[in-house]
Design a protein around this motif. Sequence first.
Motif, mmCIF file in Angstrom:
data_model
loop_
_atom_site.group_PDB
_atom_site.id
_atom_site.type_symbol
_atom_site.label_atom_id
_atom_site.label_comp_id
_atom_site.label_asym_id
_atom_site.label_seq_id
_atom_site.Cartn_x
_atom_site.Cartn_y
_atom_site.Cartn_z
ATOM 1 N N TYR A 608 0.811 -1.220 0.000
ATOM 2 C CA TYR A 608 0.000 0.000 0.000
ATOM 3 C C TYR A 608 0.842 1.267 0.000
ATOM 4 N N ILE A 609 2.154 1.159 0.267
ATOM 5 C CA ILE A 609 3.015 2.342 0.294
ATOM 6 C C ILE A 609 3.559 2.675 -1.089
ATOM 7 N N SER A 610 3.437 1.758 -2.031
ATOM 8 C CA SER A 610 4.024 1.973 -3.357
ATOM 9 C C SER A 610 3.493 3.221 -4.065
ATOM 10 N N PRO A 611 2.197 3.578 -3.950
ATOM 11 C CA PRO A 611 1.760 4.822 -4.609
ATOM 12 C C PRO A 611 2.488 6.050 -4.091
ATOM 13 N N TYR A 612 2.850 6.034 -2.822
ATOM 14 C CA TYR A 612 3.603 7.153 -2.251
ATOM 15 C C TYR A 612 4.968 7.257 -2.933
ATOM 16 N N PHE A 613 5.648 6.145 -3.086
ATOM 17 C CA PHE A 613 6.945 6.136 -3.771
ATOM 18 C C PHE A 613 6.789 6.638 -5.196
ATOM 19 N N ASN A 614 5.743 6.182 -5.850
ATOM 20 C CA ASN A 614 5.509 6.579 -7.244
ATOM 21 C C ASN A 614 5.322 8.087 -7.349
ATOM 22 N N TYR A 615 4.533 8.656 -6.454
ATOM 23 C CA TYR A 615 4.232 10.080 -6.531
ATOM 24 C C TYR A 615 5.447 10.930 -6.168
ATOM 25 N N ILE A 616 6.091 10.644 -5.010
ATOM 26 C CA ILE A 616 7.246 11.430 -4.572
ATOM 27 C C ILE A 616 8.413 11.255 -5.548
ATOM 28 N N GLY A 617 8.633 10.027 -5.993
ATOM 29 C CA GLY A 617 9.713 9.789 -6.949
ATOM 30 C C GLY A 617 9.495 10.540 -8.247
ATOM 31 N N ASP A 618 8.261 10.589 -8.706
ATOM 32 C CA ASP A 618 7.958 11.302 -9.938
ATOM 33 C C ASP A 618 8.199 12.807 -9.780
ATOM 34 N N ILE A 619 7.814 13.355 -8.632
ATOM 35 C CA ILE A 619 8.079 14.771 -8.366
ATOM 36 C C ILE A 619 9.576 15.035 -8.372
ATOM 37 N N ALA A 662 -3.822 0.625 5.523
ATOM 38 C CA ALA A 662 -3.390 1.331 4.323
ATOM 39 C C ALA A 662 -4.108 2.658 4.170
ATOM 40 N N THR A 663 -5.342 2.752 4.649
ATOM 41 C CA THR A 663 -6.127 3.978 4.457
ATOM 42 C C THR A 663 -5.452 5.178 5.106
ATOM 43 N N ASP A 664 -4.758 4.984 6.239
ATOM 44 C CA ASP A 664 -4.076 6.100 6.875
ATOM 45 C C ASP A 664 -3.011 6.682 5.954
ATOM 46 N N PHE A 665 -2.254 5.824 5.309
ATOM 47 C CA PHE A 665 -1.200 6.276 4.424
ATOM 48 C C PHE A 665 -1.787 6.940 3.182
ATOM 49 N N GLU A 666 -2.922 6.418 2.715
ATOM 50 C CA GLU A 666 -3.548 7.006 1.539
ATOM 51 C C GLU A 666 -4.030 8.419 1.828
ATOM 52 N N VAL A 667 -4.568 8.645 3.032
ATOM 53 C CA VAL A 667 -4.995 9.987 3.421
ATOM 54 C C VAL A 667 -3.797 10.925 3.456
ATOM 55 N N GLU A 668 -2.685 10.452 4.040
ATOM 56 C CA GLU A 668 -1.489 11.276 4.111
ATOM 57 C C GLU A 668 -0.972 11.597 2.710
ATOM 58 N N LEU A 669 -1.038 10.615 1.818
ATOM 59 C CA LEU A 669 -0.596 10.834 0.443
ATOM 60 C C LEU A 669 -1.436 11.915 -0.223
ATOM 61 N N GLU A 670 -2.744 11.882 0.010
ATOM 62 C CA GLU A 670 -3.616 12.894 -0.576
ATOM 63 C C GLU A 670 -3.269 14.280 -0.059
ATOM 64 N N GLU A 671 -2.956 14.385 1.226
ATOM 65 C CA GLU A 671 -2.594 15.683 1.786
ATOM 66 C C GLU A 671 -1.282 16.182 1.188
ATOM 67 N N VAL A 672 -0.294 15.286 1.066
ATOM 68 C CA VAL A 672 0.986 15.665 0.470
ATOM 69 C C VAL A 672 0.779 16.070 -0.978
ATOM 70 N N ARG A 673 -0.034 15.300 -1.710
ATOM 71 C CA ARG A 673 -0.292 15.607 -3.114
ATOM 72 C C ARG A 673 -0.928 16.993 -3.262
ATOM 73 N N GLY A 674 -1.913 17.290 -2.391
ATOM 74 C CA GLY A 674 -2.563 18.587 -2.471
ATOM 75 C C GLY A 674 -1.598 19.728 -2.220
ATOM 76 N N LEU A 675 -0.684 19.554 -1.245
ATOM 77 C CA LEU A 675 0.277 20.598 -0.930
ATOM 78 C C LEU A 675 1.279 20.781 -2.069
ATOM 79 N N LEU A 676 1.852 19.678 -2.570
ATOM 80 C CA LEU A 676 2.869 19.789 -3.611
ATOM 81 C C LEU A 676 2.286 20.308 -4.917
ATOM 82 N N GLU A 677 1.078 19.881 -5.253
ATOM 83 C CA GLU A 677 0.472 20.380 -6.477
ATOM 84 C C GLU A 677 0.163 21.863 -6.371
ATOM 85 N N ARG A 678 -0.200 22.320 -5.172
ATOM 86 C CA ARG A 678 -0.446 23.759 -4.998
ATOM 87 C C ARG A 678 0.860 24.534 -5.178
#
Length: 694
Positions: A608-619, A662-678
Amino acid sequence: MFRELLSKITKRQLVIGGSIVAVLVVGIIIAFAIAYNKREAMLASTIARIQAALAENHQLDLTIGSAYFSGLTTVTLEDVKAIPKGKDQLAGVKAVSVSVKLFPLITGDVRFGRLRVQDAHIQLVKKDSISNYDFIFQATDTLAIDTAELMEHTEESNVNMARTANRMLNNILYKIPEDMELRNFLLTYRDDSIQQRISVPKADIDNGNLASAVFLNDSEAAWQVSGKLNPGKRQLYVKIHANGQQIALPLLEEKFGLKLSFDTIETRLREVYWTNNELLHIKGEWAVKNLNVNHWRIAQKDVAVPDAHIDAEVIVGNNYVELSNESTVTVKKLQIHPYVRYTTSPSKTYAVALETPEMEAQDLFDAFPAGLFESLDGIRVSGNIQYKLEAFLDSSNPDSVQFSSKMEQEDFKVNAWGKANIPKINTTFVYTPYEEEKPVRDIVVGPENPNFIPIAEISPNLKHAVLTTEDPSFFSHHGFVEDAIRSSIAINYKEKAFKRGGSTISMQLVKNVFLNRNKTIVRKLEEILIVWLMESTRAVSKERMYEVYLNIIEWGRNVYGISEAARYYFSKHPSQLTLGESIYLASIVPRPKTGLYSFDYDGRLKPYISPYFNYIGDIMARRGLAPADSSGAYGFYAVSLRDALRPEKPASADTLQLQMPATDFEVELEEVRGLLERIFGKDKKQEENPPDHP
């Protein structure tokens, strides 16, 4: 002209007009006579309705020995008692007489003329968890519900808020008598451990002049109350003092641990008026001298305010209420002009602004109440500063929130640092982390400590990963990131809770190094002030700040600094950390104690942590901080926890569900995504060409 008009009126018209007037006068006299003759019955009926309503809605028995008219518009009640069912008596009055002004009564306004009260006693009693005043809080809850419904009704039906506020103000002012005689009033409070007594032997309002003395516990303290009340002109002034002594409220201290005292407090309703028959203006003042406050949630020491004054103007319109920017808060030489506006339609909006005139910088620090910001004690500065803040939120589109904060400065310089000696972190110093407000251990931050790692010896992968997740613009901002603050405001509003604080690395560093761990209300403001001082004076370089940050932050249970973290999780030196290991370590900075939950029994990261790696690594790849990875893994599958930390293989698959969901990490990922995209969505060039940093 008047004679000419009279000459045109015929005798017949005069007779008809006179007859009409005579009929009206006779009708009024007859109606008044009927009402006068039946007023005793009307009074009894009114009292009966009130008694029934109190009994049904609040289980409160209201008994009256006798009730009668003692004048044309004066009602006298004798032996009045209010007793909650099955509980101690709440209130009692030997005699009360109140008169109502006749002419306002004809237009529907009930205004008190004279009030006489003799031997009144209110006693608040609480035994265990049961009190004789519970119904008051029930009434408060009901009022809150009614107010919410009224606001909803106001929004839906466009009820004029200015007219409503005017009626509410009139209802309060018209109940203030022009003349009053109060004799022997007593208020007592008693529970299982506390007993307080407030007595007022005499209180008078004579032609609007208020004079009274209030005694606490008979002779423990004596307060003087004076003022000028002119409710007809919508003007009030009240002053409370104790002849140079401190006025204290011991009940607050004994019940809530709040020490509160002052020398003098004054309040004034200066004027109320309309402009264009649309906007209601309410102007008033509030002042206090030698205010002392102590509560562990506010500060660890007594907070002393020698002199403070507020001059406020509230403006109420059809669909909004506003604290005008003409309002002024004054503390010593510091002046602040606040602005707040709440609008109900077409959608709820909130606007806040704050501005100070240009002033000498030292005036700002001198105005801080003693005991409020311990770390700034003794600081001496020079130069001029001016502060401006603006924020706006539309509830129909929280993500569009606006926020701007700017401290303009001219020749600003720190001549002497206070208790928080910011330049100390340029040399070796001792850092003490805390757990549950208790010190864990002392950590030497410098080459004398073998675990201290210079920033040049830390893997670029780790430095870039932490910057990306925690503070992407650290090397270009001046301590604060407005986009991050806007993002946190939007998230917190949508969640209706404090979920994100918008802290930069500078703010996290200051919180850890310079502030104690007491969770007081003002600690965040103190943190902001120290960050501003550190960044605006460039007392510490960005490279040193980041170096200290990486060497002191928590990475796990009793794991502090990147040297301990690299060895603890991977048995490596910080210079050897791979991209995957770095992204993992960056991911646990916000929640260091849960880091091990991310691993499976074979030492591999859970899927469940792999999407986080994908997003941060892509940034990181888009910013040129890591090589592009077409698979999107960015080292995810290569991360391996050292053997000694791996959990035992579970007896069944269900056991895996007991660990971090996994849902806790997904929520955190959404918050990070919102901040970085802003942050990154506004400057594509910065993504492709990030600023240089270690």
